[in-house]
Design a protein around this motif. Structure first.
Motif, short mmCIF file in Angstrom:
data_model
loop_
_atom_site.label_atom_id
_atom_site.label_comp_id
_atom_site.label_asym_id
_atom_site.label_seq_id
_atom_site.Cartn_x
_atom_site.Cartn_y
_atom_site.Cartn_z
N SER A 98 0.83 -1.21 0.00
CA SER A 98 0.00 0.00 0.00
C SER A 98 0.86 1.26 0.00
O SER A 98 0.57 2.22 -0.70
CB SER A 98 -0.93 0.02 1.22
OG SER A 98 -1.83 -1.05 1.16
N SER A 99 1.94 1.24 0.77
CA SER A 99 2.80 2.42 0.81
C SER A 99 3.51 2.62 -0.54
O SER A 99 3.72 3.75 -0.97
CB SER A 99 3.82 2.34 1.95
OG SER A 99 4.67 1.26 1.82
N LYS A 100 3.83 1.54 -1.24
CA LYS A 100 4.41 1.66 -2.58
C LYS A 100 3.43 2.35 -3.53
O LYS A 100 3.82 3.19 -4.33
CB LYS A 100 4.78 0.28 -3.15
CG LYS A 100 6.03 -0.31 -2.57
CD LYS A 100 6.32 -1.65 -3.22
CE LYS A 100 7.57 -2.28 -2.64
NZ LYS A 100 7.88 -3.57 -3.26
N ILE A 101 2.16 1.99 -3.42
CA ILE A 101 1.13 2.63 -4.25
C ILE A 101 1.01 4.10 -3.91
O ILE A 101 0.92 4.95 -4.81
CB ILE A 101 -0.23 1.89 -4.08
CG1 ILE A 101 -0.15 0.49 -4.68
CG2 ILE A 101 -1.37 2.69 -4.71
CD1 ILE A 101 -1.31 -0.42 -4.31
N VAL A 102 1.06 4.43 -2.62
CA VAL A 102 0.99 5.84 -2.20
C VAL A 102 2.16 6.63 -2.79
O VAL A 102 1.97 7.73 -3.33
CB VAL A 102 0.94 5.97 -0.67
CG1 VAL A 102 1.12 7.42 -0.24
CG2 VAL A 102 -0.37 5.42 -0.13
N PHE A 103 3.37 6.09 -2.72
CA PHE A 103 4.52 6.80 -3.27
C PHE A 103 4.42 6.95 -4.78
O PHE A 103 4.79 7.99 -5.34
CB PHE A 103 5.84 6.13 -2.87
CG PHE A 103 6.29 6.50 -1.50
CD1 PHE A 103 6.75 7.78 -1.24
CD2 PHE A 103 6.21 5.59 -0.46
CE1 PHE A 103 7.15 8.14 0.04
CE2 PHE A 103 6.60 5.94 0.81
CZ PHE A 103 7.08 7.22 1.07
N SER A 104 3.91 5.95 -5.44
CA SER A 104 3.68 6.05 -6.88
C SER A 104 2.67 7.17 -7.19
O SER A 104 2.86 7.94 -8.13
CB SER A 104 3.16 4.71 -7.41
OG SER A 104 2.86 4.80 -8.77
N ASN A 105 1.62 7.26 -6.38
CA ASN A 105 0.64 8.33 -6.54
C ASN A 105 1.25 9.70 -6.28
O ASN A 105 0.94 10.67 -6.98
CB ASN A 105 -0.57 8.11 -5.63
CG ASN A 105 -1.44 6.97 -6.08
OD1 ASN A 105 -1.39 6.55 -7.24
ND2 ASN A 105 -2.23 6.42 -5.17
N ILE A 106 2.09 9.81 -5.26
CA ILE A 106 2.76 11.08 -4.97
C ILE A 106 3.59 11.52 -6.18
O ILE A 106 3.53 12.68 -6.59
CB ILE A 106 3.66 10.95 -3.71
CG1 ILE A 106 2.79 10.80 -2.46
CG2 ILE A 106 4.59 12.15 -3.57
CD1 ILE A 106 3.57 10.39 -1.21
#
Length: 192
Positions: free
Chosen positions: A88-96
């Motif tokens: 989930s945190s990888k997805i958040v960083f990708s979104n950022i």
């Protein structure tokens, strides 16, 4: 001697684990207490010094005719993303990365994604081409509060700047980038 070294290693691991477990990962009252925004204006000389320093320490050539957006990751007592599962945190960083690229392009703004060596996500971000490891200059001179693990600053060519401590801040960034006029001298203490 080997037993002493093993005991010291074990104690330091336990202490580090206990310290990291104290991180607030909820956007609750404790978290909101530390969300803060600051407005200011640099004179021409100070603006030039700040931009020269950011350019030098980031290793990125910066235009003095465009706005600058800097997203900064650090270790903080409050960090919602720290409570997420790794995927989930990888997805958040990708979104950022995606959102910051989109809005800075839309508003003709320079974009820097930085993290310091104390960041919870250092190992992950070191592998990314978009994020840069920031030297101590940024935490000592620009992002001096470390109660929340994410912050940003927007600096305009006229010397106005807005610095904010808090995660999930892109609506604020977009408002700042599209607006020609900011509220002079107003320090926003609680942006929701």
């Amino acid at each position: 001697m080997k037993k002493i070294i093993a005991i010291i290693f074990m104690l330091s691991t336990i202490i580090n684990y206990a310290q990291e477990k104290e991180v607030n990962t909820k956007p609750n009252r404790k978290y909101r207490k530390h969300q803060k925004g600051f407005y200011g204006k640099l004179n021409k000389e100070a603006y030039q010094t700040v931009m020269d320093s950011i350019e030098f320490y980031s290793g990125v050539k910066l235009s003095r005719k465009k706005k600058l957006y800097v997203n900064f990751r650090q270790k903080g007592e409050n960090c919602v993303i720290y409570g997420m599962k790794k995927e989930s945190s990888k997805i958040v960083f990708s979104n950022i990365e995606r959102i910051s690229k989109r809005i800075t392009k839309k508003y003709d703004t320079q974009n820097l994604l930085l993290f310091d060596r104390s960041s919870f996500f250092k190992d992950f971000l070191l592998k990314s081409k978009r994020w840069k490891l920031a030297p101590d200059f940024f935490e000592k001179n620009i992002f001096t509060k470390n109660k929340i693990c994410e912050a940003f600053i927007v600096i305009r060519p006229n010397g106005e700047f807005y610095k904010y401590y808090g995660e999930d801040h892109f609506s604020i960034v977009e408002t700042l980038l599209k607006s020609d006029k900011w509220e002079k001298g107003k320090i926003v203490k609680d942006v929701k």
